[in-house]
Design a protein around this motif. Structure first.
Motif, PDB file in Angstrom:
ATOM      1  N   ARG A 218     -11.931 -28.015  50.071  1.00 42.04           N
ATOM      2  CA  ARG A 218     -10.758 -27.563  49.299  1.00 42.04           C
ATOM      3  C   ARG A 218     -10.512 -26.066  49.452  1.00 42.04           C
ATOM      4  O   ARG A 218      -9.441 -25.579  49.071  1.00 42.04           O
ATOM      5  CB  ARG A 218     -10.941 -27.939  47.827  1.00 42.04           C
ATOM      6  N   GLU A 219     -11.484 -25.350  49.985  1.00 43.18           N
ATOM      7  CA  GLU A 219     -11.280 -23.924  50.222  1.00 43.18           C
ATOM      8  C   GLU A 219     -10.244 -23.692  51.321  1.00 43.18           C
ATOM      9  O   GLU A 219      -9.658 -22.615  51.409  1.00 43.18           O
ATOM     10  CB  GLU A 219     -12.602 -23.268  50.627  1.00 43.18           C
ATOM     11  N   ARG A 220     -10.028 -24.719  52.159  1.00 47.13           N
ATOM     12  CA  ARG A 220      -9.112 -24.533  53.295  1.00 47.13           C
ATOM     13  C   ARG A 220      -8.037 -25.605  53.399  1.00 47.13           C
ATOM     14  O   ARG A 220      -6.940 -25.344  53.907  1.00 47.13           O
ATOM     15  CB  ARG A 220      -9.928 -24.507  54.593  1.00 47.13           C
ATOM     16  N   PHE A 221      -8.349 -26.863  52.980  1.00 52.83           N
ATOM     17  CA  PHE A 221      -7.414 -27.973  53.131  1.00 52.83           C
ATOM     18  C   PHE A 221      -7.014 -28.519  51.776  1.00 52.83           C
ATOM     19  O   PHE A 221      -7.733 -28.341  50.781  1.00 52.83           O
ATOM     20  CB  PHE A 221      -8.071 -29.115  53.939  1.00 52.83           C
ATOM     21  N   SER A 222      -5.877 -29.221  51.754  1.00 52.20           N
ATOM     22  CA  SER A 222      -5.588 -30.038  50.576  1.00 52.20           C
ATOM     23  C   SER A 222      -6.339 -31.350  50.750  1.00 52.20           C
ATOM     24  O   SER A 222      -6.314 -31.956  51.821  1.00 52.20           O
ATOM     25  CB  SER A 222      -4.084 -30.279  50.432  1.00 52.20           C
ATOM     26  N   VAL A 223      -7.060 -31.786  49.728  1.00 48.21           N
ATOM     27  CA  VAL A 223      -7.936 -32.956  49.808  1.00 48.21           C
ATOM     28  C   VAL A 223      -7.449 -33.993  48.808  1.00 48.21           C
ATOM     29  O   VAL A 223      -7.240 -33.690  47.632  1.00 48.21           O
ATOM     30  CB  VAL A 223      -9.405 -32.579  49.523  1.00 48.21           C
ATOM     31  N   HIS A 224      -7.273 -35.232  49.281  1.00 46.91           N
ATOM     32  CA  HIS A 224      -6.739 -36.306  48.438  1.00 46.91           C
ATOM     33  C   HIS A 224      -7.495 -37.603  48.701  1.00 46.91           C
ATOM     34  O   HIS A 224      -7.986 -37.833  49.802  1.00 46.91           O
ATOM     35  CB  HIS A 224      -5.249 -36.563  48.744  1.00 46.91           C
ATOM     36  N   THR A 225      -7.536 -38.477  47.711  1.00 50.08           N
ATOM     37  CA  THR A 225      -7.992 -39.841  47.949  1.00 50.08           C
ATOM     38  C   THR A 225      -6.824 -40.637  48.531  1.00 50.08           C
ATOM     39  O   THR A 225      -5.653 -40.254  48.405  1.00 50.08           O
ATOM     40  CB  THR A 225      -8.470 -40.515  46.663  1.00 50.08           C
ATOM     41  N   ILE A 226      -7.145 -41.758  49.160  1.00 54.01           N
ATOM     42  CA  ILE A 226      -6.094 -42.609  49.725  1.00 54.01           C
ATOM     43  C   ILE A 226      -5.142 -43.085  48.637  1.00 54.01           C
ATOM     44  O   ILE A 226      -3.918 -43.162  48.858  1.00 54.01           O
ATOM     45  CB  ILE A 226      -6.708 -43.792  50.501  1.00 54.01           C
ATOM     46  N   ASP A 227      -5.661 -43.385  47.455  1.00 53.68           N
ATOM     47  CA  ASP A 227      -4.803 -43.865  46.372  1.00 53.68           C
ATOM     48  C   ASP A 227      -3.885 -42.764  45.868  1.00 53.68           C
ATOM     49  O   ASP A 227      -2.739 -43.038  45.471  1.00 53.68           O
ATOM     50  CB  ASP A 227      -5.660 -44.417  45.231  1.00 53.68           C
ATOM     51  N   GLU A 228      -4.352 -41.528  45.876  1.00 53.54           N
ATOM     52  CA  GLU A 228      -3.490 -40.422  45.455  1.00 53.54           C
ATOM     53  C   GLU A 228      -2.307 -40.253  46.406  1.00 53.54           C
ATOM     54  O   GLU A 228      -1.164 -40.022  45.950  1.00 53.54           O
ATOM     55  CB  GLU A 228      -4.306 -39.121  45.385  1.00 53.54           C
ATOM     56  N   VAL A 229      -2.545 -40.367  47.704  1.00 56.19           N
ATOM     57  CA  VAL A 229      -1.449 -40.245  48.672  1.00 56.19           C
ATOM     58  C   VAL A 229      -0.513 -41.447  48.567  1.00 56.19           C
ATOM     59  O   VAL A 229       0.716 -41.304  48.678  1.00 56.19           O
ATOM     60  CB  VAL A 229      -1.996 -40.094  50.100  1.00 56.19           C
TER      61      VAL A 229
END
Length: 683
Positions: A218-229
């Protein structure tokens, strides 16, 4: 009258090449799709929704928990094998849960819209770095719903390999299982184009290492779960943007036995032409309302991917499993994937079938002589009856009931590919389980090039050209293979041939001719019935000191008849009159094999280097050579033993389970040098 499986195309074949051959019922026109309107992979899913919206199609099992057990194992302590107590962890799995066509279309439409909301445009690239699973296919179809390109990387690919794939392809989204997140975190400083990380996890949650990796990522990328997307796309819907037939669907990185992985550009029509070719000949053997296939091979390998796509297009249910949960022995408080799903069709590479054969014969050989005689005699009898079209299924209930029950009892046929299968392995599977059909393919042809039909009782061939390609053999004069003898390098052409290697035009021009012929690098010959037999790979033909060539892969397949060995890597060069080999034998089996061979020992750790045991294994391999009619120049002169199992994880095998010859040799360099000295070869 014998069956003819392929026919020559009139007025073809010139100097140095055989006439071009096609599948016997598609000689006038190559098949380029299943239905006229199905020109891309997502259209295959929509076809399923139109024709059977509420039918189950993709199934998975939830991980309900784990069960730990203490087991005795052998472990090297101060260079010696000692018995130690280890804690083994097994999965506890639930029943298969299914998604229907309508549910998958709804889910992938929303997930695709979620990718668009993240900023990925059509023709943008999504990397899938995950094990085979329903989530893998949901991500792929979601990308296809918006004309995005899927970049594949084996989940066992090392850090340098996956970094190469991401950076060369310029991917914007990396899709992973939670277990892979720590790898991504370690290579994060060198990643150039990724903006978003999307992950999925088992029902039991992400492992602790993954949770820590997420914080770092998360320091560099946006991080999501598959369900969030998915939910993001559901809240921000967009129309599907379906790809054209000639748009790139996959940039599939080959595992590669040497060098960096190559990105193979596969278009949508290429995949759908293979699906159409399969449908052209497999239709009589499938019950589309009832049949189910077990998918557990890597979906990042073209074989598993195109089979899944064909099943989704045609209505065959696909249940996902893993190599670690296939059998009842590998899980606890539930059935393994095979017995839970009870599939009608299974795929496997030769190493899988070699392991199954060894397990079967180990159990048979522990029984009395009468049972052994009945079993082995029945294997020969059933194959002979089948070859002559005579009734043979009566033997299933008498002799093979137990072996068939272990796979659920419903198998119609199994498919083997990736490397040559040994004739004796095929004979045993034919009798003890179900018909085994051998196929031949490569990533550069969207998968399938040829395959046996399920009712073909013959051996030592990979069937006729798939209806989506035409095929010819071309002279290889330096190895004395000539088209006039029906032998040569296999060249193929058709709509399934790839569009080139990513950022490597020179290699593309070396591989594909100006008029569209793909040079496979494999050496083949035609049978009188128009089937193709693979002799070996051109690069694995080795000239000995006599000036004659030997075929390494073909010989390795023969030597795997020995029950002593788990795997084998032949070594030969132009100084040698005969080959030698590094033999892989599991350290947990070595003492049992020594007992079988009558070799005395004080400590099992001595056996891998014991001259008496090495001599016993070599004698068995030389016996295999005699039994299979190998010439002296093909017979092993020396061997050494590696007691560490070869696998993709220790970089001795590719993810497709092919030998990494340079790695095996370098890891065993001292043993190779010792063999060379024994054979009187200079350094």
């Amino acid at each position: 009258m014998s069956v003819v499986y392929s026919v020559p195309v009139p007025q073809t074949g010139g100097d140095g090449e055989t006439p071009t051959r096609r599948f016997h019922t598609s000689a006038r026109r190559l098949i380029d799709r299943v239905e006229p309107d199905i020109t891309n992979v997502y259209a295959a899913l929509l076809h399923g929704q139109r024709t059977r919206p509420d039918a189950d199609v993709l199934g998975k099992r939830d991980v309900l928990g784990t069960v730990s057990e203490d087991r005795q194992a052998q472990q090297k302590v101060n260079g010696k094998l000692e018995s130690v107590t280890k804690k083994w962890t097994y999965a506890k799995l639930g029943p298969y849960k299914w998604m229907t066509y309508s549910q998958i279309v709804d889910y992938t439409t929303s997930l695709g819209a979620g990718f668009r909301k993240l900023g990925v445009e059509p023709k943008g690239r999504v990397l899938i770095y995950a094990p085979t699973s329903r989530e893998w296919q949901l991500c792929a179809f979601s990308a296809f719903s918006q004309s995005m390109q899927v970049v594949t990387a084996y989940d066992t690919l090392g850090e340098s390999g996956v970094l190469h794939a991401m950076n060369q392809a310029g991917v914007e989204v990396a899709f992973l299982k939670a277990d892979q997140l720590p790898i991504l975190a370690r290579i994060m400083p060198d990643i150039k184009t990724v903006k978003h990380v999307v992950y999925f996890q088992d029902a039991t949650g992400a492992p602790a290492a993954a949770t820590a990796a997420i914080d770092k990522l998360r320091e560099r990328f946006s991080v999501h779960t598959i369900d969030e997307v998915h939910d993001l796309g559901k809240a921000n819907p967009v129309e599907r943007t379906l790809p054209a037939a000639d748009d790139v669907a996959l940039i599939m990185y080959t595992s590669g036995s040497t060098g960096a992985p190559k990105g193979v550009l596969i278009v949508h029509q290429g995949i759908m032409s293979v699906a159409g070719g399969i449908h052209h000949f497999i239709n009589p053997f499938i019950d589309y309302e009832r049949d189910v296939i077990l998918s557990y091979l890597p979906l990042s390998h073209v074989l598993a991917f195109f089979v899944d796509v064909y099943c989704i297009n045609s209505g065959i249910r696909v249940g996902y499993g893993t190599p670690r949960t296939l059998t009842d022995d590998s899980v606890r408080e539930c059935h393994g994937d095979i017995r839970e799903l009870r599939p009608m069709v299974m795929l496997g590479v030769p190493q899988v079938w070699n392991t199954i054969r060894a397990g079967m014969l180990k159990k048979v050989n522990q029984k009395g002589w009468l049972v052994r005689k009945l079993f082995y005699g029945s294997v020969e009898l059933k194959n002979a009856l089948r070859a002559h079209g005579l009734p043979h299924r009566f033997l299933d209930g008498i002799v093979f009931k137990e072996t068939q029950a272990a796979t659920g009892g419903r198998l119609k046929f199994v498919i083997t590919g990736g490397a040559p299968i040994n004739r004796n392995v095929q004979k045993l599977i034919n009798a003890a389980l179900c018909p085994m059909i051998q196929g031949y393919g490569m990533t550069e042809a969207s998968g399938l090039l040829s395959v046996q039909l399920p009712d073909d009782p013959s051996f030592n061939n990979v069937g006729a050209p798939c209806p989506s390609v035409e095929m010819k053999l071309v002279d290889v004069p330096e190895a004395n293979y000539y088209a006039r003898d029906g032998k040569g390098e296999i060249w193929v052409r058709g709509p399934s041939v790839f569009r080139g290697y990513l950022d490597n035009d020179d290699l593309t021009r070396e591989t594909v001719t100006e008029d569209g012929w793909l040079k496979t690098g494999d050496i083949g010959q035609w049978t009188p019935q128009g089937q193709l037999t693979i002799i070996d790979r051109r690069k694995n033909l080795v000239k000995l000191v006599s000036g004659e060539y030997i075929a390494l892969e073909s010989l390795e397949a023969t030597y795997k008849n020995s029950l002593f060995i788990h795997n084998i890597c032949l070594i030969a060069d132009s100084r040698m009159a005969q080959p030698c080999a590094i033999v892989c034998i599991d350290e947990n089996q070595i003492a049992h094999l020594a007992d079988t061979a009558g070799v005395a020992y004080n400590d099992p750790s001595e056996l891998a280097t014991s001259p008496a045991f090495i001599a016993a294994v070599l004698a068995d391999l030389q016996s295999v050579a005699r039994q299979n009619g190998l010439a002296k120049m093909e017979t092993l002169a020396a061997i050494r033993i590696d007691s560490e199992l070869w696998s993709p994880e220790n970089d001795r095998l590719t993810p497709a389970m092919k030998l990494k010859r340079p790695n095996i040799s370098s890891h065993n360099q001292a043993k190779v040098d010792d063999m060379f000295a024994e054979m009187g070869l200079s350094e």
